[in-house]
Write a protein that holds these residues in place. Structure first.
Motif, PDB file in Angstrom:
ATOM      1  N   LEU A 124     156.618  97.491   5.229  1.00 15.62           N
ATOM      2  CA  LEU A 124     156.539  98.725   6.014  1.00 15.62           C
ATOM      3  C   LEU A 124     156.467  99.960   5.123  1.00 15.62           C
ATOM      4  O   LEU A 124     155.745 100.912   5.415  1.00 15.62           O
ATOM      5  CB  LEU A 124     157.748  98.828   6.946  1.00 15.62           C
ATOM      6  CG  LEU A 124     157.651  98.136   8.309  1.00 15.62           C
ATOM      7  CD1 LEU A 124     158.982  98.239   9.037  1.00 15.62           C
ATOM      8  CD2 LEU A 124     156.540  98.729   9.140  1.00 15.62           C
ATOM      9  N   ASP A 128     149.488 100.681   4.257  1.00 22.05           N
ATOM     10  CA  ASP A 128     148.631 101.856   4.486  1.00 22.05           C
ATOM     11  C   ASP A 128     148.863 102.927   3.417  1.00 22.05           C
ATOM     12  O   ASP A 128     148.962 104.119   3.721  1.00 22.05           O
ATOM     13  CB  ASP A 128     148.869 102.451   5.881  1.00 22.05           C
ATOM     14  CG  ASP A 128     148.358 101.551   6.986  1.00 22.05           C
ATOM     15  OD1 ASP A 128     147.463 100.725   6.707  1.00 22.05           O
ATOM     16  OD2 ASP A 128     148.851 101.664   8.119  1.00 22.05           O
ATOM     17  N   ARG A 132     154.091 105.447   5.658  1.00 24.13           N
ATOM     18  CA  ARG A 132     155.351 105.591   6.404  1.00 24.13           C
ATOM     19  C   ARG A 132     156.563 105.755   5.487  1.00 24.13           C
ATOM     20  O   ARG A 132     157.699 105.739   5.964  1.00 24.13           O
ATOM     21  CB  ARG A 132     155.552 104.372   7.314  1.00 24.13           C
ATOM     22  CG  ARG A 132     154.438 104.182   8.325  1.00 24.13           C
ATOM     23  CD  ARG A 132     154.521 102.827   9.006  1.00 24.13           C
ATOM     24  NE  ARG A 132     153.338 102.610   9.826  1.00 24.13           N
ATOM     25  CZ  ARG A 132     152.165 102.190   9.348  1.00 24.13           C
ATOM     26  NH1 ARG A 132     152.029 101.932   8.051  1.00 24.13           N
ATOM     27  NH2 ARG A 132     151.131 102.024  10.142  1.00 24.13           N
ATOM     28  N   ASP A 135     158.896 108.761   6.269  1.00 29.44           N
ATOM     29  CA  ASP A 135     159.516 108.629   7.594  1.00 29.44           C
ATOM     30  C   ASP A 135     160.606 107.565   7.583  1.00 29.44           C
ATOM     31  O   ASP A 135     161.679 107.758   8.189  1.00 29.44           O
ATOM     32  CB  ASP A 135     158.461 108.281   8.638  1.00 29.44           C
ATOM     33  CG  ASP A 135     157.512 109.433   8.923  1.00 29.44           C
ATOM     34  OD1 ASP A 135     157.880 110.584   8.613  1.00 29.44           O
ATOM     35  OD2 ASP A 135     156.402 109.182   9.428  1.00 29.44           O
ATOM     36  N   ILE A 136     160.338 106.444   6.929  1.00 31.73           N
ATOM     37  CA  ILE A 136     161.340 105.374   6.894  1.00 31.73           C
ATOM     38  C   ILE A 136     162.543 105.784   6.064  1.00 31.73           C
ATOM     39  O   ILE A 136     163.697 105.528   6.435  1.00 31.73           O
ATOM     40  CB  ILE A 136     160.710 104.077   6.348  1.00 31.73           C
ATOM     41  CG1 ILE A 136     159.664 103.540   7.339  1.00 31.73           C
ATOM     42  CG2 ILE A 136     161.776 103.015   6.095  1.00 31.73           C
ATOM     43  CD1 ILE A 136     158.899 102.344   6.846  1.00 31.73           C
ATOM     44  N   ARG A 155     163.217 102.231  16.493  1.00 36.10           N
ATOM     45  CA  ARG A 155     162.220 103.128  15.899  1.00 36.10           C
ATOM     46  C   ARG A 155     161.381 102.392  14.851  1.00 36.10           C
ATOM     47  O   ARG A 155     160.178 102.635  14.717  1.00 36.10           O
ATOM     48  CB  ARG A 155     162.919 104.348  15.310  1.00 36.10           C
ATOM     49  CG  ARG A 155     163.566 105.210  16.409  1.00 36.10           C
ATOM     50  CD  ARG A 155     164.463 106.288  15.857  1.00 36.10           C
ATOM     51  NE  ARG A 155     163.704 107.321  15.160  1.00 36.10           N
ATOM     52  CZ  ARG A 155     164.262 108.381  14.587  1.00 36.10           C
ATOM     53  NH1 ARG A 155     165.588 108.530  14.629  1.00 36.10           N
ATOM     54  NH2 ARG A 155     163.514 109.284  13.965  1.00 36.10           N
ATOM     55  N   MET A 159     157.203 101.623  14.869  1.00 36.90           N
ATOM     56  CA  MET A 159     156.278 101.730  13.725  1.00 36.90           C
ATOM     57  C   MET A 159     155.488 100.436  13.548  1.00 36.90           C
ATOM     58  O   MET A 159     154.286 100.459  13.285  1.00 36.90           O
ATOM     59  CB  MET A 159     157.069 102.034  12.445  1.00 36.90           C
ATOM     60  CG  MET A 159     157.702 103.404  12.397  1.00 36.90           C
ATOM     61  SD  MET A 159     158.522 103.662  10.784  1.00 36.90           S
ATOM     62  CE  MET A 159     159.315 105.246  11.073  1.00 36.90           C
ATOM     63  N   TYR A 163     151.442  99.734  13.820  1.00 35.13           N
ATOM     64  CA  TYR A 163     150.680  99.092  12.749  1.00 35.13           C
ATOM     65  C   TYR A 163     149.839  97.946  13.309  1.00 35.13           C
ATOM     66  O   TYR A 163     148.666  97.800  12.965  1.00 35.13           O
ATOM     67  CB  TYR A 163     151.621  98.561  11.665  1.00 35.13           C
ATOM     68  CG  TYR A 163     150.890  97.929  10.501  1.00 35.13           C
ATOM     69  CD1 TYR A 163     150.503  98.688   9.405  1.00 35.13           C
ATOM     70  CD2 TYR A 163     150.551  96.583  10.517  1.00 35.13           C
ATOM     71  CE1 TYR A 163     149.800  98.118   8.348  1.00 35.13           C
ATOM     72  CE2 TYR A 163     149.850  96.002   9.478  1.00 35.13           C
ATOM     73  CZ  TYR A 163     149.487  96.774   8.385  1.00 35.13           C
ATOM     74  OH  TYR A 163     148.782  96.201   7.359  1.00 35.13           O
TER      75      TYR A 163
END
Length: 455
Positions: A124, A128, A132, A135-136, A155, A159, A163
């Motif tokens: 995670l 990409d 993220r 944010d994580i 949450r 995410m 994805y």
């Protein structure tokens, strides 16, 4: 979303997975688990890995930055290495078997489970191109309070869902597949369904366009074909139930639902380059795309395609009338479906097939064909009055050569549709079929749109 043209899978997702597997030197069993977790194939709950992840981090405690460093440290990816490090800090709520949290909703996770959770967290964080990461990191800061773990898990799950929607062609269809599977099980079917089953499914379901339901069944058929049999989908709770899943990591991103020669022909003929002769009018292109977008139903379920074309247009018109509140025939007239005409649809498809065959003779002639084909092609070219066909011969030859393969595919598939409809008509005249369907669709449209609405 980036797909490999020859395989149809999402290369970005495959690369993200491969990077984590390689960095952590995961054994095949853990690599397979990670693939299933990313795909949402963990049962009984796809979100359980994220729930465990959030609770494990809460149990470890400390600065979120330390957690991130631990997750990304290639020296501490194994269960034993994580256990030794975490116990050395003295902060974790743990025992010899793993981590634990008390409170109103106690939780316990093994050291092996923690190693897997951290592999998923690394995925995670890095997927990409670290999209993220910030944010994580911010999200994990809230885990200083263990009571925040459930909300953090939800949450993180959101995410992960986003994805999957971006990278896995099957993900958006899962709910549709679940409904279709349940419907077919009620019918007692294990490996097949017919045109009337599709109609019954639509009539017994939610307020949806008939063409949308047909598209769902088309997608169901295509994915089933990729997996080998309808029973693979019907028997599986999700992808985790498909045989040999662990040996098919690329299956987490199944091939595009429209792939192969038919899809390529559609793309070519719907987006012609400037200067290409006008092989198709706008109406002809729309007819062709409407038919071939339902591949393979155009050839193996012709009645469903006729229904989609004839009654889908009527349902769309009803929806437009309701939104505008005026224009065209009123609702009582529209719901009668008097305009539905299967014979007219077949005549249009035959006419378009003949036109495409004419274009193919021209294409063959421009490629240097001889004999009767060349003679027919020259005659057809002389009679052709569409824009672009009067271009200099060498220029015309290059332009047509760029699309002649798509023309050949479209012609073959369109002819297959006509033949399928003709076989259908041999069993029951098209006039009788449309009369029966007109009554069925009219009753459904009346219930959906007329009752409770003013015209």
């Amino acid at each position: 979303m980036t797909h490999a043209a020859s395989h149809g899978f999402d290369e970005a997702c495959a690369a993200d997975l491969a990077a984590v597997v390689e960095a952590r030197n995961l054994p095949p069993s853990d690599a397979a688990w990670l693939a299933r977790a990313v795909a949402g194939a963990i049962r009984p709950s796809r979100d359980r890995p994220l729930w465990d992840m959030a609770h494990a981090i809460a149990a470890i405690g400390g600065d979120p930055a330390d957690i991130i460093d631990l997750v990304l440290n290639p020296q501490r990816t194994s269960a034993s290495a994580l256990r030794a490090h975490i116990l050395s800090t003295g902060r974790a709520q743990s025992d010899d078997k793993g981590l634990a949290l008390g409170g109103a909703a106690p939780w316990h996770g093994s050291w092996t489970g923690l190693a897997r959770s951290f592999a998923l967290l690394e995925f995670l964080l890095t997927a990409d191109e670290l999209a993220r990461f910030a944010d994580i990191t911010a999200l994990l800061s809230g885990l200083a309070d263990p009571a925040a773990a459930p909300d953090t898990a939800r949450r993180l799950a959101a995410m992960m869902t986003a994805y999957r929607a971006d990278h896995m062609p099957l993900a958006p269809f899962e709910r549709r597949f679940t409904a279709i599977r349940g419907f077919l099980r009620q019918l007692g079917r294990t490996d097949s369904y017919n045109d009337d089953d599709i109609l019954t499914f639509w009539q017994g379901g939610e307020d949806a366009l008939f063409t949308t339901i047909v598209a769902h069944f088309v997608t169901y058929d295509r994915v089933a074909a990729e997996l080998g049999a309808l029973t693979a989908l019907q028997g599986a709770d999700y992808l985790s139930g498909i045989e040999n899943w662990e040996d098919r990591l690329e299956a987490i991103t199944l091939p595009d639902t429209q792939s192969g020669a038919v899809e390529q022909a559609m793309a070519t003929l719907s987006d012609l380059a400037p200067g290409t002769p006008k092989v198709l009018t706008g109406a002809e292109r729309d007819t062709l795309l409407a038919l071939l977008s339902l591949d393979p139903f155009h050839a193996n379920r012709p009645l469903t395609v006729l229904r989609a074309l004839a009654f889908g247009r009527i349902q769309s018109g009803i929806g437009n009338r309701l939104r505008r509140g005026s224009g065209g025939a009123d609702l009582p007239e529209r719901v009668t479906c008097a305009d539905a005409d299967y014979s007219a649809l077949l005549a249009r498809a035959r006419s378009l097939t003949d036109h495409l065959k004419t274009c193919i003779t021209i294409a063959l002639t421009l490629r240097g064909a001889t004999g009767e084909v060349a003679q027919a092609g020259e005659r057809n070219l002389a009679r052709m009055r569409r824009a672009g066909f009067d271009a200099p011969r060498d220029q015309l030859a290059r332009a047509v050569a760029a699309i002649d393969a798509a023309l050949a595919t479209a012609t073959t598939e369109l002819a297959a549709h006509c033949a399928a409809v003709e076989r259908l008509a041999e069993r029951t005249p098209l006039g009788d079929l449309v009369e029966r369907d007109r009554a069925s669709f009219a009753a459904t449209f009346t219930a959906l749109y007329l009752e409770g609405h003013s015209a």
